[in-house]
Design a protein around this motif. Structure first.
Motif, short mmCIF file in Angstrom:
data_model
loop_
_atom_site.label_atom_id
_atom_site.label_comp_id
_atom_site.label_asym_id
_atom_site.label_seq_id
_atom_site.Cartn_x
_atom_site.Cartn_y
_atom_site.Cartn_z
N ILE A 11 1.72 3.06 -15.93
CA ILE A 11 0.39 3.47 -16.52
C ILE A 11 0.26 5.19 -16.65
N GLN A 12 0.85 5.78 -15.63
CA GLN A 12 1.01 7.22 -15.87
C GLN A 12 1.70 7.92 -16.92
N THR A 13 2.99 7.08 -17.35
CA THR A 13 3.70 7.46 -18.45
C THR A 13 2.82 7.06 -19.82
N LEU A 14 2.44 5.87 -19.87
CA LEU A 14 1.76 5.52 -21.19
C LEU A 14 0.57 6.12 -21.60
N PHE A 15 -0.13 6.92 -20.20
CA PHE A 15 -1.36 7.78 -20.32
C PHE A 15 -0.76 8.98 -20.95
N GLN A 16 0.15 9.59 -20.29
CA GLN A 16 0.69 10.87 -20.96
C GLN A 16 1.01 11.03 -22.28
N ILE A 17 1.53 9.82 -22.65
CA ILE A 17 2.03 9.51 -23.83
C ILE A 17 0.95 9.62 -25.08
N GLU A 18 -0.26 8.80 -24.57
CA GLU A 18 -1.44 8.59 -25.27
C GLU A 18 -2.27 9.84 -25.41
N VAL A 19 -2.20 10.49 -24.39
CA VAL A 19 -3.25 11.80 -24.23
C VAL A 19 -2.51 13.24 -24.63
N LEU A 68 -12.32 -0.74 -29.10
CA LEU A 68 -11.15 -0.36 -28.34
C LEU A 68 -11.06 1.36 -28.22
N ASP A 69 -11.76 1.65 -29.27
CA ASP A 69 -11.64 3.12 -29.29
C ASP A 69 -12.76 3.86 -28.25
N ARG A 70 -13.69 3.09 -27.80
CA ARG A 70 -14.71 3.55 -27.00
C ARG A 70 -14.27 3.37 -25.56
N LEU A 71 -13.22 2.80 -25.31
CA LEU A 71 -12.71 2.66 -23.88
C LEU A 71 -12.27 3.93 -23.59
N GLY A 72 -12.25 4.19 -22.25
CA GLY A 72 -11.55 5.36 -21.69
C GLY A 72 -10.10 5.30 -21.54
N ASN A 73 -9.42 6.31 -21.96
CA ASN A 73 -7.97 6.30 -22.03
C ASN A 73 -7.32 5.62 -20.66
N VAL A 74 -7.87 5.63 -19.52
CA VAL A 74 -7.36 5.05 -18.56
C VAL A 74 -7.33 3.33 -18.75
N GLU A 75 -8.59 2.87 -18.98
CA GLU A 75 -8.79 1.56 -19.23
C GLU A 75 -8.07 0.92 -20.25
N ARG A 76 -8.20 1.68 -21.38
CA ARG A 76 -7.40 1.27 -22.65
C ARG A 76 -5.94 1.12 -22.16
N THR A 77 -5.18 1.99 -21.66
CA THR A 77 -3.94 2.05 -21.04
C THR A 77 -3.50 0.77 -20.14
N VAL A 102 -6.45 -5.01 -12.18
CA VAL A 102 -7.50 -4.86 -11.81
C VAL A 102 -7.52 -3.56 -10.53
N GLU A 103 -6.49 -3.90 -9.61
CA GLU A 103 -6.23 -2.89 -8.47
C GLU A 103 -5.82 -1.51 -9.25
N LEU A 104 -4.99 -1.32 -10.17
CA LEU A 104 -4.79 -0.09 -11.05
C LEU A 104 -6.17 0.44 -11.67
N ALA A 105 -6.84 -0.49 -12.02
CA ALA A 105 -8.23 0.08 -12.55
C ALA A 105 -9.11 0.89 -11.47
N LYS A 106 -9.03 -0.11 -10.25
CA LYS A 106 -9.71 0.50 -9.30
C LYS A 106 -9.05 1.78 -9.01
N SER A 107 -7.74 2.05 -8.91
CA SER A 107 -7.27 3.21 -8.47
C SER A 107 -7.30 4.33 -9.30
N PHE A 108 -7.15 4.17 -10.60
CA PHE A 108 -7.17 5.11 -11.64
C PHE A 108 -8.81 5.50 -12.21
N ALA A 109 -9.55 4.44 -12.15
CA ALA A 109 -10.74 4.55 -12.57
C ALA A 109 -11.85 4.40 -11.67
N ASP A 110 -12.51 3.16 -11.64
CA ASP A 110 -13.54 2.99 -10.73
C ASP A 110 -13.85 1.14 -10.90
N GLU A 111 -14.90 0.72 -10.14
CA GLU A 111 -15.11 -0.58 -10.03
C GLU A 111 -15.59 -1.05 -11.34
#
Length: 127
Positions: A11-19, A68-77, A102-111
């Motif tokens: 997730i961290q890697t894909l996020f870095q590539i995206e952003v 899809l483009d309205r989602l946050g980068n973390v959620e999309r990734t 789901v656990e990754l979303a909780k860790s990197f974003a929110d509920e």
């Protein structure tokens, strides 16, 4: 590297590539920060990127009242990687993939992000 840790690093890697628009090798090196790589981690990163267009089409079909483009980068990734895993990694049960996402979303974003990820991935499995 355990699979949960591989997913976190992916997730961290894909996020870095995206952003940051880093090249794959640069993003992997940055995310691993001296750690030894793992075949599952590399598979998640490389193959999620290779199948991104196909995955995005499926996500667009299964997003209810969202674009899809309205989602946050973390959620999309997270959704992209988990969708890759659902479609192409047959050795992992769907429930495990969804739970991990789901656990990754909780860790990197929110509920709220976790609920969105759960709902979209549930829609994909039903379809």
């Amino acid at each position: 590297m355990k699979r949960h840790e591989a997913r976190e690093k992916a997730i961290q890697t894909l996020f870095q590539i995206e952003v940051s628009k880093l090249e794959v090798d640069e993003a992997i090196e940055f995310a691993l920060d001296g750690m030894e790589s793992d075949p599952f981690y590399e598979q998640l990163v490389v193959e999620t990127l290779e199948k991104k267009d196909e995955i995005d089409e499926l996500l667009i079909e299964n997003l209810k009242n969202w674009r899809l483009d309205r989602l946050g980068n973390v959620e999309r990734t997270i959704l992209r990687m988990a969708t890759y895993e659902l479609l192409y990694v047959e050795t992992i049960p769907d429930k495990v993939t969804i739970n991990e996402a789901v656990e990754l979303a909780k860790s990197f974003a929110d509920e709220e992000a976790a609920k969105l990820v759960n709902g979209v991935l549930g829609n994909i499995i039903k379809a």
